[in-house]
Enzyme design. Structure first.
Site, short mmCIF file in Angstrom:
data_model
loop_
_atom_site.label_atom_id
_atom_site.label_comp_id
_atom_site.label_asym_id
_atom_site.label_seq_id
_atom_site.Cartn_x
_atom_site.Cartn_y
_atom_site.Cartn_z
N ARG A 53 0.78 -1.13 0.14
CA ARG A 53 0.06 -0.08 -0.12
C ARG A 53 0.84 1.19 0.22
NH1 ARG A 53 1.57 1.61 4.10
NH2 ARG A 53 0.47 3.68 3.88
N GLY A 54 0.19 2.56 -0.21
CA GLY A 54 0.98 3.49 -0.12
C GLY A 54 1.14 3.91 -1.92
N ALA A 55 0.94 5.10 -2.29
CA ALA A 55 0.95 5.25 -3.66
C ALA A 55 2.05 4.90 -4.32
CB ALA A 55 0.60 6.90 -3.78
N ARG A 90 -6.82 -0.08 -7.53
CA ARG A 90 -7.10 0.79 -6.53
C ARG A 90 -7.16 2.00 -7.55
NH1 ARG A 90 -4.26 1.11 -1.06
NH2 ARG A 90 -6.22 2.40 -0.41
N ASP A 241 -1.80 10.69 -2.63
CA ASP A 241 -2.23 9.78 -3.52
C ASP A 241 -2.11 10.26 -4.96
OD1 ASP A 241 -2.79 8.65 -0.95
OD2 ASP A 241 -2.49 6.76 -2.14
N ASN A 251 -5.36 12.51 -0.38
CA ASN A 251 -4.53 11.77 0.58
C ASN A 251 -5.43 10.66 1.49
OD1 ASN A 251 -1.98 10.87 1.53
ND2 ASN A 251 -2.33 11.80 3.43
#
Ligand code: MRU
Length: 362
Positions: A53-55, A90, A241, A251
């Site tokens: 996860r995390g952009a 996503r 993001d 975000n």
């Protein structure tokens, strides 16, 4: 960054095996376990289920996922289907679509037999660029932090939201990169870590900071306002993001509330993000798709039971209606500056265009 003194990145490419290994973040902070991703379906699942996860890390994983997929089917149809499958995982983090577009542009003109090898190299390039850009963000942010640090040698108190540390990238992190740079440079720094309900990514931030030795305190999201009002926060720094061309920032949900509280208390509010998070094709924040996630993320609470075994507790019945928007948009006017690998700029169309003229006008 290091875990128990051992330099570690969030993913390990294993091109000879046609696989990658990832830190399974769905198990953190309670358990550090590596997971093997060896098929397109596993790569898509890892992103959707937030094992990664995390952009920036989502983007890098998608790039490697495409390399894995092309090992099985390098045809034009295989390439198209893999891009579509990974792209549907996503919606908000634009790094995912940026990485897939870059991979497609590089790979589509090649003969199918050459695609898989080229894909591994391009994914490596994306990962290495991410590390270098995040390190640069750290140095630019350090300059800003030095300007904010209390003159009497007292501690600089920084608040962050969600996890925009090394776990959210290939290494270093975005919002936490200046924190690590400051700590390593000997600047006295303390981080207020916002829990970040409902998925509690703040616990990942605390885990990272603990392993690096950075002083920090975890607080409930709702405590941010009083801490700011009492003068116990010198700056807020978050990741992103997707940043629209006008400087609006998507975000993790709750970011907007921190920006509002920061503005009311005249506390600088920084957003740290690499080039891959900037979406010059998106005119303003209202055009950013906001991911709505499964309500069970909210209905269930995860932790360890009395024996230390990971477990889920139900806090709401299965049928209870819940809303679970995963992100929000902070308007550019609430953002003091955007910190990128090229430096800091005002959160505005002109500010971003001055840093990235080739993208803004290209
Ligand atoms: O839903 P997540 O955990 O992927 O959301 C992560 C965030 O919102 C981060 O702040 C953002 O991706 C920046 S990560 C460097």
């Amino acid at each position: 960054m290091k875990i128990d003194g051992i330099p570690t990145r969030t993913l390990r490419p294993r091109p000879a095996d046609g696989a990658i290994e990832i830190i399974d973040q769905a198990r953190l902070p309670h358990e550090l376990r590596w997971a093997r991703v060896a098929t397109l379906a596993e790569a898509a699942h890892a992103i959707r289920a937030m094992q990664v996860r995390g952009a920036p890390l989502i983007g890098a994983t998608a790039a490697y996922g495409l390399a894995i997929a092309l090992g099985a089917d390098p045809s034009d149809v295989g390439l198209q289907e893999a891009v579509a499958t990974l792209g549907a995982t996503r919606p908000t983090a634009v790094n995912l679509h940026w990485a897939l577009a870059r991979m497609h542009q590089r790979l589509a003109p090649l003969p199918p037999a050459e695609r898989a090898a080229a894909a591994w190299l391009e994914a490596d390039a994306i990962a290495e660029e991410d590390v270098a850009q995040n390190r640069a963000i750290g140095q630019h942010g350090l300059g800003l932090f030095k300007g904010l640090a209390p003159r009497d040698g007292k501690t600089l108190n920084v608040m962050t939201h969600c996890n925009a540390g090394w776990l959210a990238t290939v290494d270093w992190g975005t919002a936490l990169s200046p924190v690590y740079a400051a700590f390593d440079a000997g600047l006295p720094i303390h981080v207020w870590v916002s829990e970040t309900r409902p998925r509690n990514q703040g616990l990942l931030t605390a885990w990272e900071l603990m392993h690096h030795g950075v002083p920090h305190t975890v607080v409930a999201d709702n405590a941010a306002g009083i801490l700011m009002r009492e003068g116990r926060v010198d700056a807020v720094i978050v990741g992103a993001d997707r940043i629209a061309a006008n400087g609006d920032v998507a975000n993790k949900v709750g970011t907007y509330l921190k920006a509002l509280a920061g503005a009311d208390n005249r506390i600088p509010f920084y957003v740290a993000a690499p080039r891959s998070t900037l979406d010059f094709a998106c005119p303003e924040g209202g055009a950013i798709p906001i991911e709505e996630r499964d309500g069970d993320e909210f209905r269930l609470v995860h932790g360890l039971d009395g024996r230390g075994t990971p477990t889920a507790l139900r806090q709401l019945p299965a049928g209870e209606a819940v809303g679970n928007p995963a992100f929000d948009v902070t308007p550019a006017r609430l953002v003091t500056a955007i910190i990128t690998e090229r430096g800091a700029c005002p959160a505005s169309r002109d500010g971003l265009a001055a840093l990235y003229p080739e993208a803004a006008h290209g």
